[in-house]
Enzyme design. Sequence first.
Site, PDB file in Angstrom:
ATOM      1  N   VAL A 195       0.816  -1.218   0.000  1.00  0.00           N
ATOM      2  CA  VAL A 195       0.000   0.000   0.000  1.00  0.00           C
ATOM      3  C   VAL A 195       0.848   1.266   0.000  1.00  0.00           C
ATOM      4  O   VAL A 195       0.301   2.359  -0.011  1.00  0.00           O
ATOM      5  CB  VAL A 195      -1.007   0.067   1.187  1.00  0.00           C
ATOM      6  CG1 VAL A 195      -1.874  -1.176   1.234  1.00  0.00           C
ATOM      7  CG2 VAL A 195      -0.321   0.305   2.516  1.00  0.00           C
ATOM      8  N   GLU A 196       2.141   1.134   0.021  1.00  0.00           N
ATOM      9  CA  GLU A 196       2.998   2.326  -0.020  1.00  0.00           C
ATOM     10  C   GLU A 196       3.717   2.392  -1.372  1.00  0.00           C
ATOM     11  O   GLU A 196       3.101   2.693  -2.382  1.00  0.00           O
ATOM     12  CB  GLU A 196       3.944   2.336   1.191  1.00  0.00           C
ATOM     13  CG  GLU A 196       3.147   2.342   2.514  1.00  0.00           C
ATOM     14  CD  GLU A 196       4.011   2.514   3.753  1.00  0.00           C
ATOM     15  OE1 GLU A 196       4.946   3.327   3.755  1.00  0.00           O
ATOM     16  OE2 GLU A 196       3.756   1.833   4.762  1.00  0.00           O
ATOM     17  N   MET A 197       4.992   2.038  -1.429  1.00  0.00           N
ATOM     18  CA  MET A 197       5.710   2.160  -2.690  1.00  0.00           C
ATOM     19  C   MET A 197       5.570   0.913  -3.563  1.00  0.00           C
ATOM     20  O   MET A 197       5.766   0.968  -4.773  1.00  0.00           O
ATOM     21  CB  MET A 197       7.170   2.513  -2.412  1.00  0.00           C
ATOM     22  CG  MET A 197       7.292   3.884  -1.723  1.00  0.00           C
ATOM     23  SD  MET A 197       8.918   4.236  -1.002  1.00  0.00           S
ATOM     24  CE  MET A 197       9.883   4.568  -2.469  1.00  0.00           C
TER      25      MET A 197
END
Lengths: 320, 320
Positions: A110-112
């Site tokens: 859900v981030e990078m």
Amino acid sequence: MSRAQQQFKPIPQTPPALPGNPATPEKVELGKQLYFDPRLSASHAISCNSCHNLGLGGADAEPTSLGHRWQHGGRNAPTVFNAVFNTAQFWDGRAKDLEQQAGGPMVNPVEMASPTEHVAEQLKGIPGYGVAFAKAFPGEADPISLANVDKAIAVFEATLITPNAPFDRFLKGDAGALSPPQKEGLALFMDKGCAACHNGINVGGGMYAPFGVVERPGAEFLPPDDKGRFMVTKTPSDEYVFKVPTLRNIALTAPYFHTGASWDLRQAVAVMGSSQLGIRLQDPEVTRITAFLDSLTGDMPKVTYPDLPPSVATTPRPQP
Amino acid sequence: MSRAQQQFKPIPQTPPALPGNPATPEKVELGKQLYFDPRLSASHAISCNSCHNLGLGGADAEPTSLGHRWQHGGRNAPTVFNAVFNTAQFWDGRAKDLEQQAGGPMVNPVEMASPTEHVAEQLKGIPGYGVAFAKAFPGEADPISLANVDKAIAVFEATLITPNAPFDRFLKGDAGALSPPQKEGLALFMDKGCAACHNGINVGGGMYAPFGVVERPGAEFLPPDDKGRFMVTKTPSDEYVFKVPTLRNIALTAPYFHTGASWDLRQAVAVMGSSQLGIRLQDPEVTRITAFLDSLTGDMPKVTYPDLPPSVATTPRPQP
């Protein structure tokens, strides 16, 4: 002043050394490039600096950060400034240091959202990084590795300290560095019990504490599905326990709490009073404590934007 | 060399003045803050620098940029570096200058997606900007306006020039600044006809031209639904006409074309030969022209990351 000097310590003028990861100019420069390089994300659009923005107090201006495909992260992005002085990283302390932290967001879906094995592959596809890693990690046969990415980012992040806040000057003996209301706020901060958790060099960041130890705050501040450090330790007593956040530069890093649900530092102070100390702080007390918190804003690091090595025809491309 | 000196001009050492928008240190500094401030976007997550990244040759590493809610822009983000020297802005020239351009992406629903009237409202909600705009636009009763945002960003962008490329040193008389293959590439560039469009100070950026004037390239490079400048002028002869892009720092700004569909500068050169000149460039010719293009990489601007004024309790919040 002497009471404060026992409980707090000023930020030093120079970055601390990281055990086992010596800083060299080449490694710091590489770490800076990596910190700003969005090609460490699957989309090639998100960098460390997207959520830990050096212009925004080392954090972002979101309750929770926007990541890959516009997904929201689970908790408010903590500031990178002075993070080197925290006892552990992340709100739940699941990384023991900056190096271990650095690898997390890169590969978090859900981030990078980079696949773990892809980070080094991506960087090996950018010729300029071959040179930069060889200089930063001399003598290594295969210097472009995720472990070295983490090391380089960590040494750069360790430079992101903010000395010379009014409170630091006060701690060093300059009684005039704090205004009278700030001094009253500091006294309240110690007398009411805030400093029981928010102490040390980072005015926080040194221990864990249950959120809602006296009185459970509303679900907007403490949603029942995020049990905090319990998710790391699986120990029942760690339910709703979080790392005590640093209050350094807190006036720059709204919104507040692990949910980012409070945009108002005064509100955050009042909620801490009721939930952690079981007291209703009066308005003038909140005003003074908030004035003291303003004195925790230091000199921002001066960072020259790095030139990133260019992609070439064979560089792995962004993923949708 | 003298033939080249007739067709091209070096990038100057200092930024050009903008008519009617004088640069002052205060206005440049404000423009830099705004350029990096993601709170100009509805989400508070996208800044000018997201797509015109100063570390990536002033562009991004995407075929088309990722904007609000992960939408893709319609065309490849052009570089901001040396854009001040272009005859107009955007691929279709729909903005006559940097100032007019600056306002576009902020309010474009697929880019930063701020409602037009919200930009000034957002900035008025950040106390530090009140001070900064008053200094940048002295004597104005209500300095925080979208028009002044555009002006400040434009004067900052005008500083983003990249002098001292090997080709510039060559144009100024240093015959050794280009390698022998680069000189052969330059001769081919002029002889084959590339310089008919890619000329002047920006080696492009000075005129419009139909893409596919001799031979229509594949739909991946020239999709039928983007008619280019026709969408601005509604003139049939402007169908598939685009602004000739600058080739300054082209080695840093893959992918190429208004679609961003080519990741390979050699391929882009070959496609230009066939589509615009009706010639099949031989491999050694492509090699030499590409070597010449490498000589267009100048000194990147040195930009210190700005400290942005903090949000406060009353600052308008990010929109989902």
